[in-house]
Design a protein around this motif. Sequence first.
Motif, PDB file in Angstrom:
ATOM      1  N   TRP A  74       0.840  -1.204   0.000  1.00 41.95           N
ATOM      2  CA  TRP A  74       0.000   0.000   0.000  1.00 41.95           C
ATOM      3  C   TRP A  74       0.872   1.250   0.000  1.00 41.95           C
ATOM      4  N   ASP A  78       0.751   3.942  -2.860  1.00 42.05           N
ATOM      5  CA  ASP A  78       0.245   5.269  -2.492  1.00 42.05           C
ATOM      6  C   ASP A  78       1.299   6.339  -2.749  1.00 42.05           C
ATOM      7  N   ILE A  82      -0.737   6.739  -6.257  1.00 34.64           N
ATOM      8  CA  ILE A  82      -2.048   7.274  -5.891  1.00 34.64           C
ATOM      9  C   ILE A  82      -1.970   8.725  -5.418  1.00 34.64           C
ATOM     10  N   GLN A 213     -12.525  10.100  -5.042  1.00 31.35           N
ATOM     11  CA  GLN A 213     -11.242   9.689  -4.474  1.00 31.35           C
ATOM     12  C   GLN A 213     -10.841  10.592  -3.309  1.00 31.35           C
ATOM     13  N   SER A 394      -5.882   2.695  -6.187  1.00 34.74           N
ATOM     14  CA  SER A 394      -6.785   2.872  -5.053  1.00 34.74           C
ATOM     15  C   SER A 394      -7.875   1.816  -5.040  1.00 34.74           C
ATOM     16  N   GLU A 398      -7.534   0.085  -1.594  1.00 31.17           N
ATOM     17  CA  GLU A 398      -8.572   0.608  -0.709  1.00 31.17           C
ATOM     18  C   GLU A 398      -9.680  -0.420  -0.523  1.00 31.17           C
TER      19      GLU A 398
END
Length: 481
Positions: A74, A78, A82, A213, A394, A398
């Motif tokens: 992640w 990220d 992201i 988002q 994401s 997510e």
Amino acid sequence: MIGTVIGSGVFKKAHVIAENVPDFGLAVAAWVLGGVLMLLGALAYAEVAVRYPRTGGNYVFLKEGYGLWAGFLWGWVDFGIIRSASIGVLASMAIESLHDIVKQVNSITGGGTGDVLGFWVRQVMTVAVIGLLTAINIRGTRLGAGVQFVLTVLKVGSLFGLIVLPIVVLLTNPDAPAAPSTRNMTPTWPADWGAVRWGQFGVALVGVLWAYQGWMNIGPMAAEVVRPGRNIPLSLLIGTGVITLGYVGANVAYFSMISATEMAGPAMATTPVATEFCFRLIGPVGALVASLIVMTSAIGALNGNVLVAPRLLYAMAEDGLAPAALKRLLPIYQTPGVALIVFSAWSCALVIGLGALTAYRLPVLNFGSWNVDLNLPPNKVPFDVLTDYAIFGSVVFETMAVATLFRFRSRDEAGATSTLPYRCPFYPLVPAVYVLVMAVVALNMFNSPEQRSEATIGLGYIAVGAVTFAIISPRRSKRQP
């Protein structure tokens, strides 16, 4: 939450949605579905955040749910895709809106509508605005949060102002040649449901998801929230309602002035739909006001992302998965200054890199029958390319973060869940529906020619992250006491 979500999508993504879903009813349904998905995710995610109100957000939740590897991946995605891409996109849109304002002022005053600021001047200004907001947040979290509050109030007021603007025009000048009407909303639904391309609806939904988002951004701040058991669920649920109402209302308002065919036209690929909407309603002054709204909204979302970003690197550094300097607080301001600078520097590098790909064409690399083309897709503007990259990452991680609720519930001892100050209602139906729909969206990105390259490259980037974790994990274990 509202400040980081409402940014660019509601003003720009109507073009992509109209390209893929030409019917008013289905287009609005996509926005409603996005809000429903956010609500389902928020209902489940709130319990996850209440269980682990710590700095790091999804990094912490994934690490606790699946293991350190999931938390690292992640963080890898990220940081690399992201949030850094989101920061770059929002900063670029803010400067492009400023450029539109200058051109519109010139037009109103008789100075012409030419390109006032050169392309590379705008890229430098984009980097500068990222640097300015980074400096503000280094100065103190309270200062950054104060700026965020002011910008959020302005953007929410402006968004709902767009919604009521057609009503105001109808009441004051109902006979105007460009008065709002429902003619662009008919026929509302497809004449032949069998001809509907549901894969294209999925492409449109990815554009909608970009607009939504950031709703998870309360997670990384959870350790700093007063009374997290009450305020985290409250912020998620109230924020979801306000955002969904604003988005659906704004898009209904757009259709009162602009047809789906016009929205899907090439001119709308670079011009925010909100700008054209206001121009048709009240002329050049309306376009100027719309550009101010878009700029304010983009800066607000940008500041929210800069505010949240360093919490991830801080948490990873504490676990030995990132350099120790990233968890160091500046002695004067007690903020993670090094992490802020690193995140912003990478975002600036993406801006300059994307600018180079926009201005120049790279040669295609040939490896026998295999060609590698690093140039931007010819049928997509840079804004849509970067947002699709961000959404793929994401959607994958997510969704995994929401799904950790299944893991936590299964590991609970008898009665442990009942002691929580907040519990997900209608469990397990709520998280199951969310996970299922988002999985379909991710798979559709591989099936769609418009988004296949972004999904494939994103998957490759995740694979590189997995290899990186395999390399550094043994070394980290040796360093741990």
